[in-house]
Design an enzyme around this catalytic site. Sequence first.
Site, mmCIF file in Angstrom:
data_model
loop_
_atom_site.group_PDB
_atom_site.id
_atom_site.type_symbol
_atom_site.label_atom_id
_atom_site.label_comp_id
_atom_site.label_asym_id
_atom_site.label_seq_id
_atom_site.Cartn_x
_atom_site.Cartn_y
_atom_site.Cartn_z
ATOM 1 N N TYR A 155 0.835 -1.207 0.000
ATOM 2 C CA TYR A 155 0.000 0.000 0.000
ATOM 3 C C TYR A 155 0.869 1.257 0.000
ATOM 4 C CZ TYR A 155 -3.860 3.044 1.620
ATOM 5 O OH TYR A 155 -4.806 4.032 1.753
ATOM 6 N N LYS A 162 0.954 4.059 -2.923
ATOM 7 C CA LYS A 162 0.567 5.432 -2.607
ATOM 8 C C LYS A 162 1.713 6.416 -2.840
ATOM 9 C CE LYS A 162 -3.770 4.982 -1.430
ATOM 10 N NZ LYS A 162 -4.810 5.549 -2.319
#
Length: 305
Positions: free
Chosen positions: A168, A172
């Site tokens: 993640y 991101k």
Amino acid sequence: MGSLDGRVAIVTGAGRGIGASISRMFAEQGARLVLNDLGAHPDGTGGDAGPAQEIAEQIKGLGGEAVSDPGDVADTATGRRLVDLAIGNYGRLDVVVNVAGILRDRMIFNLPDEDWDAVIRVHLRGHYSTIKPAAAYWREQRNPDGHYRIINFTSDSALQGSPGQPNYAAAKMGIIGLTASLANGLARYGVTANAIAPGAATRLTATVPGDKQLGEHPADEQVMSPDNIAPIVTYLAGTESDWLSGRTIGASGYEVRLWNTPEVVETVSSDGPWDLDDLAAKVAKSFRPKADGLPPSIFMAQLPK
């Protein structure tokens, strides 16, 4: 009159949480909407057309205009379709908001290949999916004063290095780089691009272990409502924000923050090829006062003492 009167926006991840809050505020401010949400579980599995359709029906019930699409935004055909829906239904496209995301949290040594690939796919390819056809459309308009907007979603997990979210965090942080590239590459076509790093209590944050969740108490729930992310996104989506592009904006509770852009903070140099001992001495002398140990992070408290 609303700040988005006459503007047309695509919102992904629009069926729940932050995406739903943004969609409702956009509609309140006069935007016409294409709402996308696969309706999957927080880990990206499954699918349900209901959430996006429900938000669209809410908006239409209040006199707004919205159509829904339940496609997988990481499929580039879905991104193309969303742009076609906006132009076909409303005759134009002004704003793309990429909220859709999933979580498959593991420490790096326990992270399966498929969980790495799934998270990277939804976040990075999911952004590419909508941005490519939207950018092509805006380029064709040849309108440097078009007030076109790309609003991407990043995370404090990337900016501060969440230890249990390597997939993640990588995705991101990739979105931050993508946003900077878009801001530089599309400015001549009247496009701005910014990234939002939100803090809100959502279905995704609810998957975090209980002692680290947002919005554990009623007062927290109000402060950490996804509704508090929508105002800054609505401002960016309007025509008055041309001055702001290529930036990362934090939004959490009743605070909005401007994150710094990475910059060189210290430099060492040599008159010729490096001597290893000389390099080591200079780096320790110049860098260590500013970089001794891990950088400050909200996640440092999770480290063993």
